[in-house]
Every structure is written in C-alpha cells, then in structure tokens.
Write an enzyme that holds these catalytic residues in place. Structure first.
Site, PDB file in Angstrom:
ATOM      1  N   GLU A 131     -25.140  -7.188  27.333  1.00 42.28           N
ATOM      2  CA  GLU A 131     -24.972  -7.792  26.007  1.00 42.28           C
ATOM      3  C   GLU A 131     -23.598  -8.445  25.878  1.00 42.28           C
ATOM      4  O   GLU A 131     -22.582  -7.848  26.235  1.00 42.28           O
ATOM      5  CB  GLU A 131     -25.153  -6.697  24.949  1.00 42.28           C
ATOM      6  CG  GLU A 131     -25.107  -7.188  23.504  1.00 42.28           C
ATOM      7  CD  GLU A 131     -25.385  -6.052  22.506  1.00 42.28           C
ATOM      8  OE1 GLU A 131     -25.981  -5.013  22.898  1.00 42.28           O
ATOM      9  OE2 GLU A 131     -25.001  -6.179  21.336  1.00 42.28           O
ATOM     10  N   SER A 185     -25.814   3.444  20.878  1.00 45.90           N
ATOM     11  CA  SER A 185     -24.706   2.657  21.400  1.00 45.90           C
ATOM     12  C   SER A 185     -23.545   3.632  21.599  1.00 45.90           C
ATOM     13  O   SER A 185     -23.022   4.180  20.634  1.00 45.90           O
ATOM     14  CB  SER A 185     -24.363   1.569  20.379  1.00 45.90           C
ATOM     15  OG  SER A 185     -23.199   0.890  20.742  1.00 45.90           O
ATOM     16  N   ASP A 207     -25.217 -11.384  21.198  1.00 44.55           N
ATOM     17  CA  ASP A 207     -24.978 -10.772  19.896  1.00 44.55           C
ATOM     18  C   ASP A 207     -24.049 -11.716  19.122  1.00 44.55           C
ATOM     19  O   ASP A 207     -24.534 -12.622  18.426  1.00 44.55           O
ATOM     20  CB  ASP A 207     -24.363  -9.370  20.111  1.00 44.55           C
ATOM     21  CG  ASP A 207     -23.953  -8.656  18.840  1.00 44.55           C
ATOM     22  OD1 ASP A 207     -23.985  -9.260  17.759  1.00 44.55           O
ATOM     23  OD2 ASP A 207     -23.560  -7.451  18.904  1.00 44.55           O
ATOM     24  N   LYS A 257     -27.148   2.386  25.417  1.00 43.59           N
ATOM     25  CA  LYS A 257     -26.263   1.228  25.601  1.00 43.59           C
ATOM     26  C   LYS A 257     -24.832   1.719  25.714  1.00 43.59           C
ATOM     27  O   LYS A 257     -24.355   2.473  24.870  1.00 43.59           O
ATOM     28  CB  LYS A 257     -26.457   0.297  24.394  1.00 43.59           C
ATOM     29  CG  LYS A 257     -25.351  -0.687  24.136  1.00 43.59           C
ATOM     30  CD  LYS A 257     -25.781  -1.694  23.069  1.00 43.59           C
ATOM     31  CE  LYS A 257     -24.686  -1.946  22.053  1.00 43.59           C
ATOM     32  NZ  LYS A 257     -25.097  -2.870  20.982  1.00 43.59           N
ATOM     33  N   LYS A 295     -20.881   0.887  25.920  1.00 40.55           N
ATOM     34  CA  LYS A 295     -19.852  -0.118  25.649  1.00 40.55           C
ATOM     35  C   LYS A 295     -18.954  -0.198  26.875  1.00 40.55           C
ATOM     36  O   LYS A 295     -18.579   0.839  27.439  1.00 40.55           O
ATOM     37  CB  LYS A 295     -19.051   0.297  24.420  1.00 40.55           C
ATOM     38  CG  LYS A 295     -19.855   0.258  23.128  1.00 40.55           C
ATOM     39  CD  LYS A 295     -20.181  -1.174  22.762  1.00 40.55           C
ATOM     40  CE  LYS A 295     -20.716  -1.277  21.344  1.00 40.55           C
ATOM     41  NZ  LYS A 295     -20.990  -2.664  20.969  1.00 40.55           N
ATOM     42  N   LYS A 309     -28.783  -9.065  14.211  1.00 43.69           N
ATOM     43  CA  LYS A 309     -28.152  -8.266  13.153  1.00 43.69           C
ATOM     44  C   LYS A 309     -28.211  -9.135  11.916  1.00 43.69           C
ATOM     45  O   LYS A 309     -27.589 -10.201  11.878  1.00 43.69           O
ATOM     46  CB  LYS A 309     -26.684  -7.990  13.484  1.00 43.69           C
ATOM     47  CG  LYS A 309     -26.456  -7.048  14.645  1.00 43.69           C
ATOM     48  CD  LYS A 309     -24.965  -6.848  14.871  1.00 43.69           C
ATOM     49  CE  LYS A 309     -24.741  -5.970  16.094  1.00 43.69           C
ATOM     50  NZ  LYS A 309     -23.317  -5.922  16.477  1.00 43.69           N
ATOM     51  N   ASP A 342     -22.719  -3.340  26.838  1.00 45.49           N
ATOM     52  CA  ASP A 342     -22.279  -4.321  25.835  1.00 45.49           C
ATOM     53  C   ASP A 342     -20.787  -4.573  26.017  1.00 45.49           C
ATOM     54  O   ASP A 342     -19.970  -3.670  25.849  1.00 45.49           O
ATOM     55  CB  ASP A 342     -22.564  -3.774  24.427  1.00 45.49           C
ATOM     56  CG  ASP A 342     -22.288  -4.803  23.322  1.00 45.49           C
ATOM     57  OD1 ASP A 342     -21.789  -5.908  23.636  1.00 45.49           O
ATOM     58  OD2 ASP A 342     -22.581  -4.493  22.143  1.00 45.49           O
ATOM     59  N   GLY A 384     -26.889  -2.874  15.328  1.00 41.47           N
ATOM     60  CA  GLY A 384     -26.315  -2.099  14.231  1.00 41.47           C
ATOM     61  C   GLY A 384     -24.841  -2.380  14.078  1.00 41.47           C
ATOM     62  O   GLY A 384     -24.201  -2.934  14.978  1.00 41.47           O
TER      63      GLY A 384
HETATM   64  O1  OSB Z   1     -21.641  -5.021  19.371  1.00 41.40           O
HETATM   65  O2  OSB Z   1     -23.350  -4.033  18.679  1.00 41.40           O
HETATM   66  C1  OSB Z   1     -22.136  -4.201  18.625  1.00 41.40           C
HETATM   67  C2  OSB Z   1     -20.604  -1.712  16.137  1.00 41.40           C
HETATM   68  C3  OSB Z   1     -19.596  -2.476  15.591  1.00 41.40           C
HETATM   69  C4  OSB Z   1     -19.405  -3.758  16.047  1.00 41.40           C
HETATM   70  C5  OSB Z   1     -20.213  -4.269  17.059  1.00 41.40           C
HETATM   71  C6  OSB Z   1     -21.238  -3.523  17.614  1.00 41.40           C
HETATM   72  C7  OSB Z   1     -21.416  -2.208  17.149  1.00 41.40           C
HETATM   73  C8  OSB Z   1     -22.427  -1.299  17.690  1.00 41.40           C
HETATM   74  C9  OSB Z   1     -22.909  -0.234  16.745  1.00 41.40           C
HETATM   75  O3  OSB Z   1     -22.794  -1.334  18.839  1.00 41.40           O
HETATM   76  C10 OSB Z   1     -24.261   0.265  17.019  1.00 41.40           C
HETATM   77  C11 OSB Z   1     -24.723   1.165  15.915  1.00 41.40           C
HETATM   78  O4  OSB Z   1     -24.652   0.783  14.729  1.00 41.40           O
HETATM   79  O5  OSB Z   1     -25.181   2.268  16.210  1.00 41.40           O
HETATM   80 MG    MG Z   2     -23.111  -5.994  20.522  1.00 40.73          MG
END
Ligand code: OSB
Ligand code: MG
Length: 386
Positions: free
Chosen positions: A230, A151, A255, A177, A179, A279, A205, A307
């Site tokens: 996402e 991510s 999510d 992925k 952001k 999660k 995401d 994660g």
């Molecule tokens: O939306 O998946 C998410 C981290 C903090 C809050 C939300 C998200 C995330 C990540 C982290 O995308 C992914 C990772 O742990 O490598």
């Molecule tokens: Mg997410």
C-alpha cells in the site's frame, strides 16, 4: 438532481439540515500507533451533530487528525472549513436526496475533503434515520457481514512485530497489514512471514515513505507473497507508482494518492496500482466513494475500506460502506476494543472469531447508539451553526 426548493421536500430521501453542532473530544488510544509519518497517542476527534426541523439528529465524525501528517487537513482546519464555509452552505437548504449534498460542498471550497466528508456522510445518516432505514441499505450495500483486517503499527524490533502479528492472526483477522518504513521493512516482514507461514494474508503499508531509489528493498518485499503493497511512494504521485507497478508482481494499492474519482480514473489509465483503499474521508464522502467503487468494479479492480483510527461513530459509517459489493478485500475495520478502553457507542463494535463484523441491518442509521453523556464529558470545544 434537485431543481429548487419546491420539489425538494417531496421524496423519501429529502432532507433539510437546520443545525450543525461541532464538538472536539479527546480520546486516548490504548497503545500508541506509529506509522512512517508519525505516532498517534491521544487523539483529538472532531464530531458533528446534524439536526433537522423535526428534531431528527445524526452524529458524524471527521477523520482529520491533529497534525497534517497523513493529509494536509487537521482538526483545526476542518473546524474552520466546517464552521465558516461548509455548514453555512447546507444549513436550511432543501436537498432532494443526500447525493445532492456533495456537489454543493465541492462547489463551496477547494480541498478540505475530510471536512466535506464529515458533513456529507452525516447528511446520508440523517436521511437514513429520517426514513427509519439502516445506512448500509440506503447506500445500496447488501453484505450482512464484512471481513476485517488489522493495521499493525511500526514496532521497535522484528520480534515485537512478530508477536503482534501472531496475536492478530489468532484473533481471527482476515488480513494483517504491517506498517513499514525504510529500515523497518524487509527484515521485519520476512520475520512475520517465516513465523506465521503462508496461510496468513499479509499486506504492508509504506505511507509514502519510499522513492524509486528504494527499488531493491521494494523488490525484496515483492518476494514475500504479499496481498498488496500500500502507498509505497509519494502522496501526490501516480506516474512513479505506474513505473513501479510494472516492476513488481505484488499489486500496489493506493491510499493517499487517490483523493477523488478523477484521480482513481487516472490511476486506472496509468496502471499506478491494482487495488484501491477507499477511505470516505479522504475522497470527500460517500458520493465520491461510491463513484470510485463503481469505477473500480467496471475495471475489475477490488477495493477495500481503509480506516483512520475512527471512534465507533466513524466505524459505523465505514462498515455501512464496506457492505457494498466491490469491497472485496478485508477492511481496516477493527473492533472498538482494539483502539479504546471504552468507545463512545453502545454496543461497541465487535468482531467474530472468523474476523467478521456484522453490518447492522435493522436499526436506523449506523445501527449503534451514540453515548451523548460520555461525549459531553469528553468535550473540550463546541460550536453551533448557525
Ligand atoms: O494509511 O491506512 C493508513 C491511520 C492513520 C493514517 C493513515 C492510515 C491509518 C491506518 C489505520 O492504517 C487503520 C485503522 O483505522 O485501523
Ligand atoms: Mg494507508
């Protein structure tokens, strides 16, 4: 389900937690991680240590963050929930199996799912360690390796994002992925698609940064051949996601919006998306995660393990969960070195050149040693219940 104290100690999965210790540690990320709702630098991490009467212990991790940006929970609210209501509800109470812990915790409080999850998952690990079995096996996971995605946080400009994505693809990640947020999306993601070509499995995401008024941007993302989009829309929403999914070819993955098995059921019925990011912290632990997994399997929807920037402790739980059969897409299960200068487990989590993490299948529990001395050094707060 258990029918009282008498039979509760009988089965091989029986457990009784005698003591719960809470710890807060501080751990700095190697580089800041920015998502649409905020930036993470140094993390405050809430760890739990569960112990039973025989002295068997298990470490667990609560994924609540310092600020209520991703969810309403924080390290401090989780601490209060655990110390005041959740740990007291389970300590010295016999359970026939770890699967009977979630109903008790869910009955003790409304919400506080990340706090509940930490304790519930710790109970699974404790039961696994008591039985001398790997956590993945206790959960019913059969996969020997799990595929890993990365991510990538929001970058200052498209060039920097391309660089990060290129490095990730070269390292072997099976899914990249990105952001996104309005303004750091179409142009950025197109640049990555142009630079890396069609072979890379790309996802985005939004972390709830969009509304249906952004439909033009979302339609342009729809043309980039993404594996999924996402959580584009609001955290509590399912209806608008359903409307949006009807407009897009790209699968929507939820999510934030899926906070329980019931919400997953609603999503399926409404058609709010075609993929679920599971999660365990978000949904209250392994019990609810497995129910969502099974439900999606029945409806032929793939799930994958998300994660929350976990330490090596939380990572062990997620890797075990991701070994279940319907975790069919690469999870956000990056190796330790991606996040930390030095992790708090030994060995640290690694990934092979094909972007896969090996699921520990011999050592009991999560399969890595927790570095208790290091945790001692990093601890800033501690409480023992009772
Ligand atoms: O939306 O998946 C998410 C981290 C903090 C809050 C939300 C998200 C995330 C990540 C982290 O995308 C992914 C990772 O742990 O490598
Ligand atoms: Mg997410």
């Amino acid at each position: 389900m258990g029918s009282g104290a008498d039979g509760a100690d009988a089965g091989p999965e029986a457990l009784r937690i005698e003591r719960v210790e809470l710890r807060e540690i501080r751990l700095a990320l190697r580089r800041p991680f920015r998502i649409s709702s905020g930036t993470r630098h140094e993390l405050r991490v809430l760890l739990l240590r569960l112990e039973d009467a025989d002295g068997t212990s298990a470490w667990a991790e609560c994924v609540a963050e310092e600020r209520p940006e991703y969810s309403p929970e924080t390290v401090d609210t989780a601490w209060i929930a655990l110390s005041e209501w959740l740990a007291p509800a389970v300590v010295n109470r016999p359970f026939e199996s770890p699967s009977s812990v979630d109903p008790v915790l869910a009955d003790a409080v409304r919400g506080h799912r990340m706090a509940r999850a930490a304790l519930e998952m710790g109970a699974w690990n404790l039961a696994a360690r008591r039985a001398g079995r790997p956590l993945a096996a206790v959960l019913g996971g059969e996969r020997r390796r799990v595929e890993t995605g990365i991510s990538v946080g929001i970058q200052e400009d498209a060039d920097r994002l391309v660089e990060r994505a290129r490095t990730a693809a070269r390292e072997g990640y099976r899914k990249v992925k990105l952001k996104i947020e309005p303004g750091a999306d179409v142009e950025y993601v197109s640049a990555v698609r142009d630079a890396l070509g069609d072979d890379v499995s790309l996802a985005v995401d939004g972390n709830a940064a969009y509304t249906l008024d952004d439909i033009d941007r979302l339609r342009r993302l729809d043309e980039l051949d993404l594996l999924m989009i996402e959580q584009p829309l609001e955290r509590e929403d399912l209806m608008r996601h359903a409307r949006l999914q009807r407009e897009l070819d790209t699968p929507i993955c939820l999510d934030e919006s899926v906070t329980s098995p019931a919400r997953a059921e609603d999503m399926l019925e409404l058609g709010s998306g075609r993929i679920v990011n599971v999660k365990p912290g978000r949904v209250g632990g392994f019990g609810p995660s497995i129910r969502i997994h099974d439900l999606c399997l029945e409806h032929d929807l793939p799930v994958w393990c998300g994660g929350m920037l976990e330490t090596g402790i939380g990572r062990g739980y997620n890797v075990a969960l991701a070994s279940l059969p319907n975790f069919r897409l690469p999870g956000d299960l990056s190796p330790s070195a991606r996040y930390w200068e030095r992790d708090i487990v030994d060995p640290e989590w690694t990934m092979d050149a094909e972007g896969r993490v090996t699921v520990p299948r011999t050592a009991p529990g999560i399969g890595v040693e927790v570095d208790e001395d290091r945790i001692g050094e990093l601890t800033v707060r501690r409480e023992v219940i009772p």
